[in-house]
Design an enzyme around this catalytic site. Structure first.
Site, PDB file in Angstrom:
ATOM      1  N   GLU A   1       0.887  -1.176   0.000  1.00  0.00           N
ATOM      2  CA  GLU A   1       0.000   0.000   0.000  1.00  0.00           C
ATOM      3  C   GLU A   1       0.916   1.215   0.000  1.00  0.00           C
ATOM      4  O   GLU A   1       1.478   1.570   1.038  1.00  0.00           O
ATOM      5  CB  GLU A   1      -0.900  -0.001   1.243  1.00  0.00           C
ATOM      6  CG  GLU A   1      -1.918  -1.132   1.297  1.00  0.00           C
ATOM      7  CD  GLU A   1      -3.099  -0.918   0.360  1.00  0.00           C
ATOM      8  OE1 GLU A   1      -3.156   0.135  -0.308  1.00  0.00           O
ATOM      9  OE2 GLU A   1      -3.959  -1.804   0.292  1.00  0.00           O
TER      10      GLU A   1
ATOM     11  N   CYS B   1      -1.961   9.602   2.537  1.00  0.00           N
ATOM     12  CA  CYS B   1      -1.517   9.011   1.258  1.00  0.00           C
ATOM     13  C   CYS B   1      -2.452   9.369   0.107  1.00  0.00           C
ATOM     14  O   CYS B   1      -2.023   9.466  -1.033  1.00  0.00           O
ATOM     15  CB  CYS B   1      -1.414   7.502   1.402  1.00  0.00           C
ATOM     16  SG  CYS B   1      -2.938   6.743   1.969  1.00  0.00           S
TER      17      CYS B   1
HETATM   18  P1  NAD Z   1       8.248   4.671   4.933  1.00  0.00           P
HETATM   19  O1  NAD Z   1       8.202   3.854   3.700  1.00  0.00           O
HETATM   20  O2  NAD Z   1       9.435   5.534   5.162  1.00  0.00           O
HETATM   21  O3  NAD Z   1       8.156   3.717   6.232  1.00  0.00           O
HETATM   22  C1  NAD Z   1       7.148   2.753   6.397  1.00  0.00           C
HETATM   23  C2  NAD Z   1       7.650   1.638   7.304  1.00  0.00           C
HETATM   24  O4  NAD Z   1       8.774   1.006   6.692  1.00  0.00           O
HETATM   25  C3  NAD Z   1       8.107   2.082   8.692  1.00  0.00           C
HETATM   26  O5  NAD Z   1       7.626   1.153   9.644  1.00  0.00           O
HETATM   27  C4  NAD Z   1       9.620   2.052   8.601  1.00  0.00           C
HETATM   28  O6  NAD Z   1      10.254   1.710   9.831  1.00  0.00           O
HETATM   29  C5  NAD Z   1       9.869   0.966   7.578  1.00  0.00           C
HETATM   30  N1  NAD Z   1      11.096   1.211   6.794  1.00  0.00           N
HETATM   31  C6  NAD Z   1      11.600   2.422   6.430  1.00  0.00           C
HETATM   32  N2  NAD Z   1      12.719   2.246   5.685  1.00  0.00           N
HETATM   33  C7  NAD Z   1      12.909   0.912   5.573  1.00  0.00           C
HETATM   34  C8  NAD Z   1      13.878   0.103   4.915  1.00  0.00           C
HETATM   35  N3  NAD Z   1      14.887   0.652   4.233  1.00  0.00           N
HETATM   36  N4  NAD Z   1      13.751  -1.251   4.987  1.00  0.00           N
HETATM   37  C9  NAD Z   1      12.728  -1.811   5.658  1.00  0.00           C
HETATM   38  N5  NAD Z   1      11.789  -1.098   6.313  1.00  0.00           N
HETATM   39  C10 NAD Z   1      11.869   0.247   6.280  1.00  0.00           C
HETATM   40  O7  NAD Z   1       6.891   5.505   4.948  1.00  0.00           O
HETATM   41  P2  NAD Z   1       6.409   6.605   5.972  1.00  0.00           P
HETATM   42  O8  NAD Z   1       7.251   7.812   5.842  1.00  0.00           O
HETATM   43  O9  NAD Z   1       6.218   6.008   7.321  1.00  0.00           O
HETATM   44  O10 NAD Z   1       4.930   6.918   5.381  1.00  0.00           O
HETATM   45  C11 NAD Z   1       4.716   7.780   4.317  1.00  0.00           C
HETATM   46  C12 NAD Z   1       4.494   7.048   3.022  1.00  0.00           C
HETATM   47  O11 NAD Z   1       3.517   6.053   3.165  1.00  0.00           O
HETATM   48  C13 NAD Z   1       3.949   7.982   1.937  1.00  0.00           C
HETATM   49  O12 NAD Z   1       4.550   7.677   0.701  1.00  0.00           O
HETATM   50  C14 NAD Z   1       2.467   7.658   1.906  1.00  0.00           C
HETATM   51  O13 NAD Z   1       1.827   7.983   0.695  1.00  0.00           O
HETATM   52  C15 NAD Z   1       2.491   6.187   2.168  1.00  0.00           C
HETATM   53  N6  NAD Z   1       1.215   5.716   2.706  1.00  0.00           N
HETATM   54  C16 NAD Z   1       0.448   4.901   1.949  1.00  0.00           C
HETATM   55  C17 NAD Z   1      -0.789   4.480   2.438  1.00  0.00           C
HETATM   56  C18 NAD Z   1      -1.692   3.577   1.658  1.00  0.00           C
HETATM   57  O14 NAD Z   1      -2.646   3.065   2.243  1.00  0.00           O
HETATM   58  N7  NAD Z   1      -1.461   3.359   0.388  1.00  0.00           N
HETATM   59  C19 NAD Z   1      -1.212   4.909   3.695  1.00  0.00           C
HETATM   60  C20 NAD Z   1      -0.377   5.740   4.422  1.00  0.00           C
HETATM   61  C21 NAD Z   1       0.840   6.137   3.934  1.00  0.00           C
END
Ligand code: NAD
Length: 477
Positions: free
Chosen positions: A219, A253
């Site tokens: 997602e 998002c």
């Molecule tokens: P992110 O991708 O930075 O982090 C998400 C999760 O992944 C966190 O738990 C983090 O600890 C983990 N993570 C981060 N880097 C990692 C890596 N290199 N390897 C493994 N795990 C890792 O996202 P964010 O900043 O927390 O959230 C914002 C993003 O999420 C935006 O792009 C937003 O559009 C998206 N989002 C999508 C939805 C949806 O339902 N489609 C909902 C909310 C947010």
């Protein structure tokens, strides 16, 4: 020291993973009432601990308390209640009609649990986006390890306590931590990974999952366009967009990322939008730093990311139509509307994920689809128009995970609609029935009925009679 810490994390994760693996084999043959009972426990805990949830999320980024109710607690409760209402029907084996060439067989689909699932969540709806997928995961009969975001530590801590209060560790457990814990978890052969976050990290997750050929749901996010033509009810559009864009401080998002508006109505729309923003978040006045109606940017790193996008756009000629307080110390940026944004501004490249809204203009509908189709497929697309032909043109000539017409962000909470992206904005769907299917293996079962089935006609020896049968088969079936 670091090596010891890494070893400890790995040992702890291995212990939990193996416990869940063992338990997941027992969950397969459990009666449905056990899953229902787990969902009810979840519902009861949330209802009884509303204040704790509100306090935790508010502590993370000053999300208004009522907004925690409406965007974190309510969607999750409706997801649970909708699932409880339909689970029996969803989980029932489905009889499949035999086609003529399968006469003599009986077929059905059974929905078996996938097994041990990993749920990795982002920070922007820190409660909702952990528990929402968990509901489908439990409904489908799985166990789960949840990895909340490290950016919202207060909610992560609460989730840990919550799961320990409701579930045994071998059914659901929370692993707090950052990228290191996430990456350590991704090494385990989970049966399904449900990841919500950015497209960049989505790629990391997909690569890691490929080592074990684990199925995934991604997602993700991206730039969600909002198109407004001259026939639209501009005041209405402004009202809905002001909410969809600026609630949660633009950190949603599916928030409109940018506006594409027909040039002739641009200024009128901007004037309405300014008014609506102030009515929503400033109660009719300028939005000040103490507004209890307006969330904050999650941390200083993200404050700088958004502020740098804003500065870059202005340096390249963008005109701020409204621009209020910007405070580095409190991660506060009042809503910003930008016009005349230059095509090479960074704000038009990356997902904004903050309270800044560029307004771009178009002269004809072909320009609109060219602009959208030159970018990765968005998670959400919004159309405001009273003209059916215009709406259909946009719908047919663009791709997006979901679309709202003359509305904004409501597609997320509709319990009967699949939610998810397409390519860069996501893979797979969630919510309600679609979430249940995501966490289930649709097992195809074929049983021979009474000793004879049509496919036997195709067994050797390959005689003249069989040749005739094959000719008929190829021509008619
Ligand atoms: P992110 O991708 O930075 O982090 C998400 C999760 O992944 C966190 O738990 C983090 O600890 C983990 N993570 C981060 N880097 C990692 C890596 N290199 N390897 C493994 N795990 C890792 O996202 P964010 O900043 O927390 O959230 C914002 C993003 O999420 C935006 O792009 C937003 O559009 C998206 N989002 C999508 C939805 C949806 O339902 N489609 C909902 C909310 C947010």
């Amino acid at each position: 020291m670091e090596i010891i810490a890494e070893k400890t994390i790995h040992t702890r994760l291995k212990q939990v993973f193996e416990k869940q693996k063992e338990r997941s084999l027992l969950l397969r043959s459990e009666l449905l009432k056990e899953r229902i009972s787990r969902l009810k426990k979840l519902e009861t805990w949330i209802s009884l601990n509303r204040e704790r949830i509100k306090k935790a999320v508010n502590a993370d980024f000053r999300k208004p308390l009522l907004e925690v109710d409406t965007s974190e607690i309510y969607p999750v409760l409706t997801e649970i209640r909708h699932t409880l209402k339909h689970l029996e029907e969803w989980a029932r084996p489905k009889k499949i009609d035999a086609t003529l060439s399968y006469i003599g067989t009986y077929s059905e689909i059974r929905y078996e649990p996938k097994g041990v699932c990993l749920i990795i969540a982002p920070w922007n709806f820190p409660f909702n986006l952990c528990i929402g997928p968990l509901v489908s995961c439990i409904a489908a009969g799985n166990s789960a390890i949840i990895k909340p975001s490290e950016m919202t530590p207060s909610t992560a801590q609460l989730l840990k306590e919550m799961m320990a209060e409701i579930f045994e560790e071998d059914i659901v457990t929370v692993m707090e931590g950052g990228v290191d814990v996430s990456q350590a978890l991704l090494e385990f052969p989970f049966d399904h990974i449900f990841f919500t976050g950015s497209p960049a990290v989505g790629k990391v997750v997909m690569k890691a999952a490929s080592n074990n050929l684990t199925s995934i749901t991604l997602e993700l996010g991206g730039k969600s366009p909002t198109i407004i033509d001259a026939s639209a009810n501009l005041r209405d559009a402004a009202k809905r967009i002001a909410f969809g864009k600026f609630f949660n401080n633009g950190q949603t998002c599916i928030a409109p990322d940018y506006i594409l508006i027909e040039e002739s109505v641009k200024q009128k729309f901007i004037d309405y939008l300014k008014k609506e923003i102030q009515l929503l978040f400033g109660e009719g006045h300028v939005i000040d730093e103490n507004s209890p109606h307006y969330a904050r940017i999650v941390n200083n790193k993200h404050f700088h990311r958004v502020n740098d996008l804003l500065k870059d756009a202005v340096e390249k000629g963008a005109k701020p139509e409204i621009l209020g307080t910007i405070n580095d110390g409190t991660n506060f940026i009042a809503p910003v509307i930008l016009s005349n944004v230059s095509a090479n501004a960074k704000i038009l490249e990356e997902e904004i994920f903050g309270p800044v809204l560029p307004v771009l203009t178009f002269k004809n509908k072909e320009e609109v689809i060219r602009f959208i189709n030159n970018r990765p497929k968005p998670l959400a697309l919004y159309i405001f128009s009273q003209k059916r032909a215009f709406r259909e043109y946009i719908l047919q000539n663009t791709s997006a995970g979901g679309v709202c017409i003359n509305e904004c962000v409501l597609q997320f909470t509709h319990p009967n609609l699949p939610f998810g992206g397409v390519n860069n904005s996501g893979i797979g769907k969630s919510h309600g029935y679609y979430g249940f299917i995501t966490f289930s293996n649709e097992k195809a079962i074929l049983r021979q009925k009474n000793g004879w089935a049509a496919p036997y006609l195709l067994h050797p020896p390959y005689t003249e009679r069989m040749k005739k049968i094959v000719d008929v088969l190829l021509k008619w079936f």
